[in-house]
Design a protein around this motif. Structure first.
Motif, PDB file in Angstrom:
ATOM      1  N   VAL A  11      -8.196   2.768  -3.444  1.00  0.00           N
ATOM      2  CA  VAL A  11      -7.236   1.692  -3.694  1.00  0.00           C
ATOM      3  C   VAL A  11      -5.994   2.348  -4.283  1.00  0.00           C
ATOM      4  O   VAL A  11      -6.069   3.044  -5.294  1.00  0.00           O
ATOM      5  CB  VAL A  11      -7.796   0.642  -4.677  1.00  0.00           C
ATOM      6  N   GLN A  66      -8.079  -5.882  -4.005  1.00  0.00           N
ATOM      7  CA  GLN A  66      -7.993  -4.737  -3.095  1.00  0.00           C
ATOM      8  C   GLN A  66      -9.245  -3.864  -3.112  1.00  0.00           C
ATOM      9  O   GLN A  66      -9.314  -2.877  -2.388  1.00  0.00           O
ATOM     10  CB  GLN A  66      -6.754  -3.898  -3.421  1.00  0.00           C
ATOM     11  N   HIS A  73       0.825  -1.203   0.000  1.00  0.00           N
ATOM     12  CA  HIS A  73       0.000   0.000   0.000  1.00  0.00           C
ATOM     13  C   HIS A  73       0.861   1.255   0.000  1.00  0.00           C
ATOM     14  O   HIS A  73       1.881   1.323   0.696  1.00  0.00           O
ATOM     15  CB  HIS A  73      -0.918   0.018   1.224  1.00  0.00           C
TER      16      HIS A  73
END
Length: 123
Positions: free
Chosen positions: A44, A82, A36
């Motif tokens: 996302v 995700q 991330h």
């Protein structure tokens, strides 16, 4: 073919790939690490980096074709996992910044995968 022993000891992303700096992992295999972004632009937003230190897209050549293909084909799978909504109504953006004028801040090749409902912080 990647060469995991090729790294830059001063590179932030090499340190993340080596586990010396923690990250919120999305995926890891022999060739790449996905994690991330620390300052996400969208619901996302993660990065896919090669474990091999490649400074930018300007440094790739034919020997990197399989690695780049792996990164690009992995992106849609991880984007869906995700939380990106399915194509065509949903989707995601893939961005590779190259060099200072291209907006590259960390000089280690990285693919931004950005998606989710709009509006986004950037883009």
């Amino acid at each position: 073919m990647t060469h995991p022993h090729k790294h830059d000891p001063d590179c932030l992303f090499c340190k993340i790939a080596a586990g010396q700096i923690p990250s919120r992992k999305v995926h890891e295999d022999e060739q790449v690490l996905a994690f991330h972004d620390i300052d996400p632009w969208a619901p996302v937003h993660f990065l896919v980096i090669p474990k091999e230190h490649i400074p930018s897209m300007a440094a790739v050549d034919g020997t990197h074709a399989a690695l780049l293909g792996h990164m690009m084909t992995l992106a849609p799978k991880l984007a869906a996992e995700q939380g990106c909504n399915p194509y065509p109504e949903g989707g995601f953006r893939l961005v590779i910044n190259t060099g200072d004028e291209g907006g590259q801040e960390i000089h280690h090749l990285h693919l931004h995968v950005i998606g989710g409902p709009r509006p986004w912080k950037k883009g």
